[in-house]
Design an enzyme around this catalytic site. Structure first.
Site, short mmCIF file in Angstrom:
data_model
loop_
_atom_site.label_atom_id
_atom_site.label_comp_id
_atom_site.label_asym_id
_atom_site.label_seq_id
_atom_site.Cartn_x
_atom_site.Cartn_y
_atom_site.Cartn_z
N CYS A 96 -5.38 2.45 10.03
CA CYS A 96 -6.28 3.62 10.63
C CYS A 96 -7.94 3.54 10.43
CB CYS A 96 -5.85 4.45 8.94
SG CYS A 96 -6.05 3.88 7.74
N PHE B 148 0.91 -0.96 0.18
CA PHE B 148 -0.35 0.34 -0.26
C PHE B 148 0.75 1.16 -0.07
CE2 PHE B 148 -2.28 -3.72 1.98
CZ PHE B 148 -3.45 -3.55 1.70
N ASP C 204 1.49 -0.79 -5.16
CA ASP C 204 0.09 -0.66 -5.08
C ASP C 204 -1.01 -0.94 -6.18
OD1 ASP C 204 -1.01 1.94 -2.71
OD2 ASP C 204 -1.77 1.37 -4.85
N1 SAH Z 1 1.23 3.88 3.72
C1 SAH Z 1 0.85 5.46 2.43
C2 SAH Z 1 0.02 5.31 2.17
C3 SAH Z 1 -1.02 4.15 2.38
S1 SAH Z 1 -2.55 4.72 1.52
C4 SAH Z 1 2.37 6.71 2.86
O1 SAH Z 1 2.64 6.17 4.37
O2 SAH Z 1 1.95 7.30 2.08
C5 SAH Z 1 -3.77 3.12 1.35
C6 SAH Z 1 -2.60 3.16 -0.56
O3 SAH Z 1 -3.42 1.70 -0.69
C7 SAH Z 1 -3.84 3.21 -2.06
O4 SAH Z 1 -2.69 3.88 -2.19
C8 SAH Z 1 -4.18 2.89 -2.67
O5 SAH Z 1 -4.23 2.67 -3.99
C9 SAH Z 1 -3.75 1.59 -2.17
N2 SAH Z 1 -4.26 0.31 -1.80
C10 SAH Z 1 -5.96 0.02 -1.79
N3 SAH Z 1 -6.36 -1.26 -1.72
C11 SAH Z 1 -5.34 -1.96 -1.90
C12 SAH Z 1 -4.77 -3.45 -2.51
N4 SAH Z 1 -5.72 -4.04 -2.54
N5 SAH Z 1 -3.97 -3.66 -3.41
C13 SAH Z 1 -2.96 -2.89 -3.21
N6 SAH Z 1 -2.59 -1.43 -2.77
C14 SAH Z 1 -4.17 -1.22 -2.65
#
Ligand code: SAH
Length: 404
Positions: free
Chosen positions: A347, A235, A257
């Protein structure tokens, strides 16, 4: 009831306890009557069952949270001056952020916990990006924007990113939720610094107001454990944790991601600095599937970050969320080399830190591995929690080291 308060809500008997204890939300069930036909967001006096005024708040006719408190003092009427004063006070509490220079991006106003329900304002090196997510926040929009412009040192412009789901629940219009509110248009990408690392932020299209400012402390903790590591950043969004690990000497970083746009910006972020050594891979995939693929391939890592989006919006989704957290944590735990580190986050406000720890304990048990907690993290200090408003605590993290 005879009262000098023209626009007011009267509470049911014995439903004034939370308000007297400075909790900012009054739910519709606590209210016996609404008088004076207040407009959405307008200030109403809050009266207890005996007709005594116990404070002032913003009226939200479309929301279950019918009133959001702005003042817990009968003598302190919530008006534009009070709202502007709250903005100035919140900015004043962040003075250290300007002085110590660790970061050029941080939160200026954190909603309820800064005495301004539904109001978020984030600073990105010259620009303020706001989210106005309650009827009261929108009602006071002009006063809030003016105060942000006036009291934020070096403010070049104020940009609106109020395209959030909760605006619908508040019955607020989608129009006018985004765009410039004051000053100059921000550039397409704003470059910010955090602890010597540079990041590009897309305040127009990025998540939230553009960047996960709340994970600042966790990025530093992960960095402190990353030297020489073969890291998997799940993510990844625009790469934050991976870039922190690179700056601390990670050997390789896989940014994973599902969003190609997020990974594109993660790549650009990696190119901002020419630190040699770290190898970057970018994998556009669903984390739930990709972790299984790594398992089947026998791929292992020294350091894994799991920072998923919110799995539970409410208590009703708690069990489904728990299954999601347990699944990814169990899979990640199995992919760690001996002594490997897992930094795992939630979160979802509905998931308490105790419950999250229980989920991780069960995942460790099912993974048949031992772990020790080496750090606990929370939302950074510019995202404070009012002590009367425990709901404000939403982000929690566990940093675990495998002991076998
Ligand atoms: N760790 C990041 C924030 C994560 S926000 C930081 O510190 O900046 C959550 C992220 O998860 C988003 O970019 C979204 O595109 C991604 N996401 C959501 N569901 C997902 C999935 N099933 N598999 C991979 N990525 C996912």
């Amino acid at each position: 009831m005879e009262t000098k308060y023209a626009k007011h809500v009267a509470l049911n008997p014995r439903r004034d306890h939370a308000t007297r204890h400075r909790h900012p939300w009054i739910f519709s069930g606590a209210i016996r009557a609404v008088e004076g036909d207040p407009a959405p967001g307008e200030t109403v006096a809050v009266l207890d069952a005996k007709g005594e005024c116990i404070g002032w708040g913003s009226y939200s006719p479309a929301s279950q949270i019918r009133v959001r408190m702005l003042s817990f003092d009968a003598g302190l009427v919530a008006d534009a001056e009070l709202v502007a004063g709250r903005v100035a006070a919140a900015i004043g509490r962040r003075a250290d952020f300007w002085v110590n220079g660790y970061t050029s991006a941080f939160r200026l106003v954190h909603g309820e916990s800064d005495g301004l329900p539904g109001v978020i304002a984030d600073w990105y090196d010259g620009w303020v990006v706001v989210q106005l997510a309650s009827a009261g926040a929108v009602y006071w929009q002009d006063a809030i924007v003016k105060a942000l412009e006036t009291f934020t040192p070096g403010c070049r412009g104020v940009y609106n990113r109020s395209d959030v789901d909760c605006r619908v629940r508040e019955g607020l219009p989608a129009e006018g939720a985004t765009g410039l509110l004051a000053g100059e248009e921000p550039p397409e990408l704003i470059e910010v610094r955090e602890g010597g690392i540079r990041y590009l932020v897309d305040v127009r299209h990025g998540h939230k107001t553009g960047f996960y400012l709340d994970q600042r402390d966790a990025r530093a903790v992960v960095g402190s454990l990353a030297n020489g590591a073969d890291m998997l950043n799940c993510f990844a969004y625009t790469g934050g944790f991976g870039l922190a690990a690179r700056a601390a000497g990670a050997m390789s970083v896989t940014q994973l991601d599902i969003s190609p746009a997020a990974l594109e910006l993660a790549k650009r972020n990696a190119e901002l600095d020419h630190l040699c050594g770290t190898r970057f891979d970018y994998v556009e995939a669903d984390v739930f599937k990709q972790l299984r693929l790594y398992r089947d391939q026998g791929r292992q890592f020294d350091l894994i970050v799991l920072d998923p989006p919110k799995f539970a919006d409410s208590k009703g989704q708690l069990m489904r969320a728990a299954r999601g957290y347990k699944d990814i944590n169990l899979l990640a735990m199995k992919l760690l080399r001996p002594n490997g580190i897992l930094a795992t986050f939630s979160c979802s406000g509905a998931v308490s830190s105790a419950f999250f720890e229980t989920i991780c304990r069960e995942a460790a048990f099912d993974a048949r591995r031992g772990f020790q907690i080496v750090a606990r993290t929370r939302q950074a200090a510019d995202h404070p929690v009012d002590i009367a408003f425990p709901e404000g605590e939403y982000l929690k993290g566990l940093v675990l080291r495998s002991t076998d």
